[in-house]
Scaffold this active site. Structure first.
Site: not given
Ligand code: UDP
Length: 335
Positions: A158, A10-11, A36, A95, A154, A31, A76
Site C-alpha cells: 500500500k 466490496g464493503f 466483494g 493486486t 500489505y 470487481d 478501492l
C-alpha cells in the site's frame, strides 16, 4: 460525471457507489468478487446509471475500456483484511501493487489535453506499521517488521501505491488524492477476512466466546463507513486535495477487550470473553499493531470534515445489520 469505482462490490466500495448514484453520477463498478459480494450492490442494480463488470483490475484490456470512459476513478480494489493477506500473500501483493500501477498508468495515458482523469487511491493506516507514537500524522515515519512476516507486505504494497500515485502527480501531473482509512466498519462488512467488529458481533449473537487476540489491551479507533464515504467525497471535490495524503478516522479509541465487553452487553449475549494467543490464530512470530489512532487535523483543516457517528451508533447499526443477515441468511435485495 462518469465515475469508475474499482472494488465497487466490496464493503466500502458498495457504500461509496450508493452515495455517488444518489448524487446523480453515472457509475461503473469493476470487481472480481474476491472479497466483494454481488449482494452488496444487488439493491442498486436497477439503477440505470449503474454498470457492473465482473473482472479483475489486472486485466489491462478491460481496464483500458473502463478507464477511457471515466472522468474520475475511485480505486478501492485491493486485497484487504489481516487474515486474508496472511493467507494469500502473493495474490495480495500482485493486486495491490500491479493493480494500482495499471489504474494510474491507464488514467495518465488515456487523459486528453486539459481533461485529466482524476484518481483517488484508498490506502490504509497499516502503512504506519508498528509505530507506537500516536496519533499518527500523515508525515510520520513508517515502522516495519521483517520481510519474513507477511503482514508487513500489505503495508509495503500500500505504501508503494502511495509512492506511485505521488510520482504520477509529480512527474506527469496526473491529479491524484490519497486517503488512509483507519479501521473502517459498518453494515455489510463480513467476518471472513478477520475484521474484529463483525467477528465479535457474530460470536455474540451466536452465544459463542468472543475471541480477543493477545492481551486485549491493543487499541483501535473505528470509522463508520458513512463517515468514510462522506470524507472521501468531500476530498474528491476539493482541488487543494490533489497531490496530498489524508488520514480518515475516528477520534474515539477503545481497547479490543473493552470492545468485546461492550458488544456482549449491547447484544444481551451470554458469551464469555476468551483471550487467545496470536500464535494460535496466525503463524508464529505474527506481529500486531499495538495502537492505531489518527491525527485528522489535515482533512479537518481543508474540508471542515468531522465524524458524525459515535462508536455506540456504529455498533448499534452493525448489530442490527448482523441480526438481519443471520436471520435471513443473506443481504437485503430489492431489484
Ligand atoms: N482481533 C481480535 N479478535 C478477532 C479479530 C481481531 O482480538 O477475532 C484483534 C486484532 O488482533 C487487532 C484488532 O482486533 O488487534 C483489530 O483487528 P482487525 O483485523 O479488525 O484490524 P487491524 O488489525 O487491521 O487494525
Amino acid at each position: 460525471m462518469n465515475i469508475l469505482v474499482t472494488g465497487g462490490a466490496g464493503f466500502v466500495g458498495s457504500h461509496l457507489v450508493e452515495k455517488l448514484l444518489e448524487d446523480g453520477h453515472k457509475v461503473t463498478v469493476i470487481d472480481d468478487l474476491s472479497t466483494g459480494r454481488i449482494d452488496n450492490i444487488r439493491h442498486l442494480t436497477c439503477d440505470k446509471n449503474l454498470t457492473v463488470r465482473i473482472g479483475t483490475i489486472l486485466n489491462e484490456q478491460l481496464m483500458s475500456k473502463l478507464v477511457s470512459k471515466a472522468d474520475f476513478i475511485y480505486h478501492l480494489a485491493a486485497a484487504v483484511g489481516v487474515k486474508y493477506v496472511i493467507e494469500n500473500p502473493l495474490r495480495s501483493i500482485q493486486t495491490n501493487v500491479k493493480g494500482t500501477e495499471i489504474v494510474l498508468e491507464l488514467a495518465e495515458k488515456l487523459s486528453r489535453g486539459n481533461r485529466r482523469k482524476k484518481v483517488l487511491i484508498t490506502s490504509t493506516s497499516e502503512v504506519y506499521g508498528k509505530n507506537e507514537k500516536i496519533p499518527f500524522k500523515e508525515t510520520d515515519d513508517r515502522v516495519m517488521g521483517p520481510t519474513t512476516i507477511s503482514r508487513w507486505s500489505y503495508s509495503c504494497a500500500k505504501a508503494m501505491d502511495e509512492f506511485l500515485a505521488l510520482a504520477y502527480w509529480r512527474e506527469k501531473r496526473l491529479p491524484v488524492i490519497i486517503v488512509r482509512l483507519f479501521n473502517t466498519c459498518g453494515p455489510r462488512q463480513v467476518s471472513d477476512y478477520g475484521m474484529v467488529i463483525p467477528r465479535f458481533i457474530e460470536q455474540a449473537l451466536r452465544d459463542k466466546p468472543l475471541t480477543v487476540y493477545g492481551d486485549g489491551r491493543q487499541t483501535r479507533s473505528f470509522l463508520y463507513v458513512d463517515d468514510a464515504v462522506r470524507a472521501i467525497v468531500s476530498l474528491s471535490k476539493n482541488p487543494k486535495a490533489v497531490g496530498e495524503i489524508f488520514n480518515i478516522g475516528s477520534s474515539e479509541r477503545i481497547t479490543i477487550a473493552g470492545l468485546a465487553s461492550r458488544i456482549v452487553t449491547m447484544t444481551g449475549s451470554r458469551s464469555a470473553i476468551k483471550l487467545v494467543p496470536y500464535e494460535k490464530v496466525y503463524t508464529k512470530g505474527f506481529e500486531d499493531m499495538r495502537h492505531r489512532f489518527p491525527n485528522t487535523a489535515k482533512i479537518h483543516g481543508l474540508t471542515g470534515f468531522r465524524i458524525r457517528y459515535t462508536l455506540k451508533d456504529t455498533l448499534e447499526n452493525m448489530i442490527e445489520d448482523a441480526r438481519i443477515r443471520i436471520s435471513k441468511g443473506g443481504a437485503k435485495a430489492c431489484c
